[in-house]
Write a protein that holds these residues in place. Sequence first.
Motif, short mmCIF file in Angstrom:
data_model
loop_
_atom_site.label_atom_id
_atom_site.label_comp_id
_atom_site.label_asym_id
_atom_site.label_seq_id
_atom_site.Cartn_x
_atom_site.Cartn_y
_atom_site.Cartn_z
N TRP A 1 -41.86 13.16 -11.57
CA TRP A 1 -42.45 13.44 -10.26
C TRP A 1 -43.19 12.23 -9.72
O TRP A 1 -43.12 11.92 -8.53
N ASP B 1 -43.54 24.68 4.48
CA ASP B 1 -42.31 24.01 4.05
C ASP B 1 -41.63 23.28 5.19
O ASP B 1 -40.82 22.38 4.97
N GLN C 1 -37.23 14.82 -7.47
CA GLN C 1 -37.52 16.13 -6.89
C GLN C 1 -36.85 17.30 -7.60
O GLN C 1 -37.30 18.43 -7.47
N ARG C 2 -35.78 17.05 -8.35
CA ARG C 2 -35.10 18.16 -9.03
C ARG C 2 -34.64 17.71 -10.40
O ARG C 2 -34.17 16.58 -10.57
N THR D 1 -42.20 20.24 -9.56
CA THR D 1 -43.47 20.41 -8.86
C THR D 1 -44.60 20.28 -9.86
O THR D 1 -44.40 20.38 -11.08
N SER E 1 -32.74 11.24 -6.35
CA SER E 1 -33.84 12.20 -6.26
C SER E 1 -33.82 13.19 -7.42
O SER E 1 -34.77 13.95 -7.61
N ASP E 2 -32.74 13.20 -8.20
CA ASP E 2 -32.60 14.10 -9.33
C ASP E 2 -32.85 13.37 -10.65
O ASP E 2 -32.86 12.14 -10.71
N SER F 1 -31.32 24.16 -13.89
CA SER F 1 -31.99 23.27 -12.94
C SER F 1 -33.30 23.90 -12.46
O SER F 1 -33.47 25.12 -12.53
N ARG F 2 -34.19 23.06 -11.98
CA ARG F 2 -35.42 23.51 -11.36
C ARG F 2 -35.97 22.42 -10.46
O ARG F 2 -35.71 21.23 -10.65
N THR F 3 -36.74 22.83 -9.46
CA THR F 3 -37.46 21.88 -8.65
C THR F 3 -38.60 21.30 -9.45
O THR F 3 -39.23 22.00 -10.25
#
Length: 276
Positions: free
Chosen positions: A218, A72, A223-224, A275, A187-188, A271-273
Amino acid sequence: MSTITIYHNPGCGTSRNVLAMIRQTGAEPEVIEYLKVPPSREELADLIRRAGLTVRQVLRRKGTPYAELGLDDPKWTDDDLLNFMMAHPVLINRPIVVTPRGVTLCRPSDVVLDLLPDLPHADFDKEEGAPFLVDEPIPATDSGLVAALTAAGLPVEDLTNGEGRFFAYQTLGGTPAGYGGYLSLGSDILVRSITVPETMRGKGVGRNLVTLLLRRAWEEGHQRAWLLTTSAGGFFEKAGFKPVARDQAPATVLATPQAQGLCPSTATLLSRTITV
C-alpha cells in the motif's frame, strides 16, 4: 514536553495497541483524543502531507458515514474531503503518530516500530495475543527464505530472477516469525511465499504478517492483491481475500510464473482490495 504525539481513539484496538507499544519503550506520548479535540483543518492537512499520504488514503470507511456521504465518488477534491473530515472527525483514520522520525498512519499497529528509535528487545503482545512483528527486506535469493519455502512445498524455481519484494519477520525478542513477499504488477500485486514456522502458528502471526505485507505494498501505491493457493484458501479468506474466477484476473496476474505453471491449475485464485 513529549517528543511523541498520537492522535488516538481509545475505542479502537489498533490505536490502543500502538499506544501500549509506545509506552513499552518508556516514552509517554502526548495523547490527543481527536474525536473530542479534532486537529484544525490546517493541522490535519499538514499531518497528511508529512506522512506522504493523500487525503483519500487517510479516510476511514468502517464505522463511519463514508458510504452514506458517497465519498467513493472521485468528484470530491482534497479540499472537499478535508471539509468532510472536519464535519465528521470519525472519518479520520487512526492512529496517526508523530515522532522525530516522521509521521505515519499506524495501521497495522506494527508500523509504529518504524517511528521508534529504541525498541524493546523482548517480545510484546497486542491485546489479541499476537506479538508485534518486525519486518526486514531481504533478497529473493535469501537462503533462509529458500529453505523455508522448500520445506513448506512452495515454489522457489523463479526466485533466481531476483524479482519481487520479500521480507523476513521476527518478534521484538528475535524469534523468527516467517517470510512473505509479492510481485509488483502495476496497481496490483501477486502475494507469494507466505510461510510461518509451526511453532508460531495459532498465535495470529500469519494474519498479522499478511496485514503488514499488504501495508508495505500500500505504501508503494498498490491497490489490489491477488494470490494462488492450493491449501490455504480458508486462511486467506479470513484475511479478507475472496475467490475469483481466473478469467476475471488482469493479464499481468495471468502472465506470472505462478499462474503459468508454478502453481497447479487446481490452485484457487483469490483477491482483495488493499486498504489500511
